[in-house]
Design a protein around this motif. Sequence first.
Motif, PDB file in Angstrom:
ATOM      1  N   PRO A  40       0.806  -1.228   0.000  1.00 17.07           N
ATOM      2  CA  PRO A  40       0.000   0.000   0.000  1.00 17.07           C
ATOM      3  C   PRO A  40       0.841   1.282   0.000  1.00 17.07           C
ATOM      4  CG  PRO A  40      -0.267  -1.219   2.070  1.00 17.07           C
ATOM      5  CD  PRO A  40       0.461  -2.106   1.128  1.00 17.07           C
ATOM      6  N   ILE A  41       1.959   1.289   0.733  1.00 14.05           N
ATOM      7  CA  ILE A  41       2.786   2.505   0.747  1.00 14.05           C
ATOM      8  C   ILE A  41       3.301   2.784  -0.660  1.00 14.05           C
ATOM      9  CG2 ILE A  41       4.942   3.533   1.582  1.00 14.05           C
ATOM     10  CD1 ILE A  41       4.539   2.134   4.213  1.00 14.05           C
ATOM     11  N   LEU A  84       2.174   1.729  -3.536  1.00 12.83           N
ATOM     12  CA  LEU A  84       1.095   2.054  -4.469  1.00 12.83           C
ATOM     13  C   LEU A  84       0.622   3.498  -4.269  1.00 12.83           C
ATOM     14  CD1 LEU A  84      -0.338   0.451  -6.626  1.00 12.83           C
ATOM     15  CD2 LEU A  84      -2.147  -0.079  -4.984  1.00 12.83           C
ATOM     16  N   MET A  85       0.425   3.870  -3.007  1.00 15.33           N
ATOM     17  CA  MET A  85      -0.093   5.208  -2.742  1.00 15.33           C
ATOM     18  C   MET A  85       0.870   6.292  -3.227  1.00 15.33           C
ATOM     19  SD  MET A  85      -1.305   6.951   0.814  1.00 15.33           S
ATOM     20  CE  MET A  85       0.187   7.815   1.208  1.00 15.33           C
ATOM     21  N   PHE A  86       2.162   6.130  -2.903  1.00 14.73           N
ATOM     22  CA  PHE A  86       3.099   7.172  -3.316  1.00 14.73           C
ATOM     23  C   PHE A  86       3.321   7.178  -4.825  1.00 14.73           C
ATOM     24  CE2 PHE A  86       4.110   7.368   1.227  1.00 14.73           C
ATOM     25  CZ  PHE A  86       4.006   8.736   1.386  1.00 14.73           C
ATOM     26  N   ILE A 113       0.960   6.583  -7.025  1.00 15.80           N
ATOM     27  CA  ILE A 113      -0.196   7.295  -7.569  1.00 15.80           C
ATOM     28  C   ILE A 113      -0.073   8.803  -7.307  1.00 15.80           C
ATOM     29  CG2 ILE A 113      -2.695   7.606  -7.410  1.00 15.80           C
ATOM     30  CD1 ILE A 113      -2.908   4.649  -6.699  1.00 15.80           C
ATOM     31  N   ILE A 114       0.202   9.157  -6.066  1.00 18.23           N
ATOM     32  CA  ILE A 114       0.309  10.587  -5.740  1.00 18.23           C
ATOM     33  C   ILE A 114       1.462  11.220  -6.514  1.00 18.23           C
ATOM     34  CG2 ILE A 114       0.792  12.243  -3.893  1.00 18.23           C
ATOM     35  CD1 ILE A 114      -0.759  10.533  -1.988  1.00 18.23           C
ATOM     36  N   LEU A 147       0.444  11.777 -10.075  1.00 19.80           N
ATOM     37  CA  LEU A 147      -0.499  12.901 -10.137  1.00 19.80           C
ATOM     38  C   LEU A 147       0.227  14.238 -10.082  1.00 19.80           C
ATOM     39  CD1 LEU A 147      -3.619  12.207  -7.895  1.00 19.80           C
ATOM     40  CD2 LEU A 147      -3.557  12.898 -10.287  1.00 19.80           C
ATOM     41  N   LEU A 148       1.141  14.364  -9.112  1.00 21.90           N
ATOM     42  CA  LEU A 148       1.895  15.608  -8.956  1.00 21.90           C
ATOM     43  C   LEU A 148       2.730  15.893 -10.197  1.00 21.90           C
ATOM     44  CD1 LEU A 148       3.319  15.780  -5.315  1.00 21.90           C
ATOM     45  CD2 LEU A 148       1.593  17.222  -6.353  1.00 21.90           C
ATOM     46  N   LEU A 180       8.509  11.289  -5.387  1.00 20.81           N
ATOM     47  CA  LEU A 180       7.514  10.397  -4.784  1.00 20.81           C
ATOM     48  C   LEU A 180       7.285   9.155  -5.635  1.00 20.81           C
ATOM     49  CD1 LEU A 180       4.716  12.725  -3.350  1.00 20.81           C
ATOM     50  CD2 LEU A 180       6.761  11.846  -2.238  1.00 20.81           C
ATOM     51  N   PHE A 211      10.183   6.853  -5.173  1.00 18.75           N
ATOM     52  CA  PHE A 211      10.081   6.254  -3.839  1.00 18.75           C
ATOM     53  C   PHE A 211       9.020   5.143  -3.828  1.00 18.75           C
ATOM     54  CE2 PHE A 211       7.787   6.181   0.243  1.00 18.75           C
ATOM     55  CZ  PHE A 211       8.808   5.770   1.081  1.00 18.75           C
ATOM     56  N   MET A 262       9.525   1.055  -3.241  1.00 21.29           N
ATOM     57  CA  MET A 262       8.789   0.309  -2.215  1.00 21.29           C
ATOM     58  C   MET A 262       8.132  -0.927  -2.831  1.00 21.29           C
ATOM     59  SD  MET A 262       8.194   0.981   1.045  1.00 21.29           S
ATOM     60  CE  MET A 262       9.117   2.004   2.158  1.00 21.29           C
ATOM     61  N   PHE A 270      -6.556   4.960   1.141  1.00 15.53           N
ATOM     62  CA  PHE A 270      -5.543   3.966   1.471  1.00 15.53           C
ATOM     63  C   PHE A 270      -5.574   3.569   2.939  1.00 15.53           C
ATOM     64  CE2 PHE A 270      -3.759   4.300  -2.700  1.00 15.53           C
ATOM     65  CZ  PHE A 270      -3.131   3.076  -2.874  1.00 15.53           C
ATOM     66  N   LEU A 292       2.697   4.274   7.112  1.00 17.41           N
ATOM     67  CA  LEU A 292       2.330   5.045   5.932  1.00 17.41           C
ATOM     68  C   LEU A 292       2.327   6.544   6.269  1.00 17.41           C
ATOM     69  CD1 LEU A 292       0.153   4.097   3.217  1.00 17.41           C
ATOM     70  CD2 LEU A 292      -0.903   5.914   4.463  1.00 17.41           C
TER      71      LEU A 292
END
Lengths: 73, 652
Positions: free
Chosen positions: A8-9, A11-13, A15-16, A19-20, A50, A53, A57, B20, B185
């Motif tokens: 999840p970490i 994947l989230m970073f 995506i963000i 986007l940025l 990001l 990073f 991960m 998330f 996170l």
Amino acid sequence: MGLDIRWPIGLMFSIIGALLLIHGVATGSDTEMLKRSLGMNVNLVWGLVLLVFGLLMLLSAKIAASAKKPKEK
Amino acid sequence: MTAIQLGTIDYAIMLIYVAFVIGIGWTLRRYMKTSSDFLTSGRSIPAWVTGLAFLSANLGALELVGMAASGAKYGIATSHFYWVGAIPAMIFLAVFMMPFYYGSKARSVPEYLKMRFDERVRCLNSLTFAIMTVFASGISMNALAKLLHQLLGWDYNLSLWICSAVVLAYVLKGGLTSAIYTEVLQFFMIVLGFAPVVYLGFKDVGGWTALTGKLSQVAHDPAALALNSKSFAPDAWTSAWKPLLGGPTNNPMGVDVFAMVFGLGFVLSFGYWCTNFLVVQRAMAAKNMSAARRTPLIAALPKMLFPALVILPGMLAVALASGGKDGYRLPPKIISEKTYAKAIPAIQEASLLRLGPDEALQQVNKAIGRKDSGDLKLKRDKIAAIITESTSQPLSKELIRSRLQDAVAGNDYDGVILSLVTKYCPSGLLGLALTALLASFMSGMAGNVTAFNTVWTYDLYQAYFARNKSDDHYLWMGRAITVVGILLSIACAYFARNYDNAMDVIQLVFGFVNAPLFATFLLGMFWARTTGTGAFLGLLGGTATSGIFHALTIASGNLPGAKGGYIALAHTFPSEMAQNFWLATFAFISCFVLTTGISLATRRTKTNEELKGLVYSMTPKIKDEGEMWLLRPAVLGVILLAACVVLNFIFW
């Protein structure tokens, strides 16, 4: 516990970050906005950081998962 | 502070984050089969995860907002809260105390106390801890909702309930595991969200040399920025130890070196890091003894470097404000609605009467009233300017409002970090930084709630209300109390919002309870002769000592009353911080002496055999020779301690 938190970490970073990055490219010509961040397209640069990073991960989670599998089964 | 505009991308980033954290809770829900899975993670988590969670749980509102505030007020000396007030205690916890917490199989810190001493000590500790965590969580939620309201114009109630609902959603689904996972996170979110802001601020000031140059001007005349009324040596904001060694009158904290090293560095710091279940719980959730012991050590490394992220922004803000660069100023104290309602008519009247500057200021101050205004000070020339302008052409209420806000002389230090975020972040990065802020509040709240539900379920409910129920029953209770805990936090947030002063008193009383705690643990773990009666009475005596100490002393500038000195004035400290550190020192010594004395006078109730695994001398030494020598806790501890000493020398 069954979940490797790196998924999840990562994947989230990713995506963000993506986007940025896109936002940075799209608004790159907006000089009024760039003035605020000292003339630097900070969205683009930091989005890239990001994204890298996040991908690292994900990669490390992938390596851990494939190293674990043969051992367990 | 005027409300800032968020773009679609900013909201998108926030939503992704929320999705998330809830998703993590959702994924983990199927692993929550027993009460131990839910409340203690079933001891299954790798060390790097518990380590980062250990740090993140402590990274509540206090850290980001409060440390930047202190960075502005006191400069680099604030890092003593890290290099003196955290690292040594974290290493001590890892090397010496974790073996007993983890090895005893206790599920919580109060449960350890019960095993080591007796039911009374556990009851005292678990009750105060449970009440304290709820209040701590409420205070932090109140701060968040206030900030969101001031900054984004979001509704106070709505932000409070939505943030709480998000925390509830993932804690209720995945219990402690989900709190710990999301904390990791959140840790990355906080670091990666604020790093670019600090970088931009640093670049804007012009690097380290320019920063020290600006801050030495500030140190000469801190009154210009309403930071301090005195004048200090040029290095007062930029070196950590020299101003401290010069005595309490020579540093902006007003603290002497003994109080700093013993009071903060030993008593308060060890009392927090080594006994507070909120952080210790994270280490207890680790998958084995060596992971449990490495948890605080893994946390210590980023903790050591955190001042660059949380204190530096405060210093940068002061440096920017000192040059008045691009019209930047430290955020002014927020004027309340009540005060506006009184001040605006006063301004209008004063301009109709064409009053001179002094009379106008007097008029406005009179209208605001001493009681409501607190220590709100208005700048004479700014008020005069409003009057002059308003005389020639009446200003709108809105305009008077913003001009009044600008005329406030005092600083709202808690707004410092956000003032930098809004100054430098374009839409996009802004969303990231705000999400980091949300993350820090949520990790703090989740930390409190998960510690609270464990202590309630195992140490209060199971111990006193329902002793022999099935595990399903306790799992159900764990979930139910999670909901109750969050509702109580919300109630406390409203309480904090409406009764600011009552809140100060409550926090003060918690300070009294916490100050002597480490003496009890130290004696309990390292001296087999300590008895339950000794520990219980020593703890009560230590708390009473804090209360009496507070009633007899005061910090200069404060009036006797809630701030202390309400019985008599035996001593006046140069600052509240000094008063605090000395209070802790006295409470610790009194608890230590009382516990020792009473233990010697009372009979031992636990045999050597019963104390095995609970007391140092009765426990076989842990053999960690099997591990690579670099990974052994003692070796890692020494390396980290050395690194910490080096940091202290660099910023000497």
